[in-house]
Design a protein around this motif. Structure first.
Motif: not given
Length: 104
Positions: A48-53
């Motif tokens: 996600t944008q918050a957790n790109p990995q």
């Protein structure tokens, strides 16, 4: 339901049986509570944008209230909870084993 946030509880059944933890959140609708470092599972998360990995994240899941017992501060044992009304009309929780007040 007689459990509150910040209560010390002992786990009676499941993979974390015998451990003691602090209640972080009470979900009254489903009769479950979230206990600190108890019932931790690994969840696969999409990027996600918050957790790109993305990846695998550890998350604490709720546990059924019937699998827990509140620890008494006075006698330091898991106990059932009773209710008592004080002279000023305030209701407090008491330990069924030693009759000491659990609420401060």
């Amino acid at each position: 339901m007689r459990m509150k946030k910040d209560d010390k509880v002992k786990i009676l059944t499941g993979k974390d049986k015998g451990k003691i933890g602090k209640v972080l959140k009470v979900v009254r609708k489903t009769n479950r509570v979230i206990v600190e470092n108890i019932n931790v599972v690994k969840v696969h998360q999409k990027p996600t944008q918050a957790n790109p990995q993305g990846g695998i994240v550890e998350k604490t899941m709720p546990i059924q209230i019937s699998n827990l017992m509140v620890m008494c501060n006075a006698c330091v044992k898991p106990t059932r909870i009773g209710m008592k009304q004080l002279e000023d009309g305030k209701r407090v929780r008491i330990c069924k084993k030693c009759n000491q007040q659990i609420d401060s």
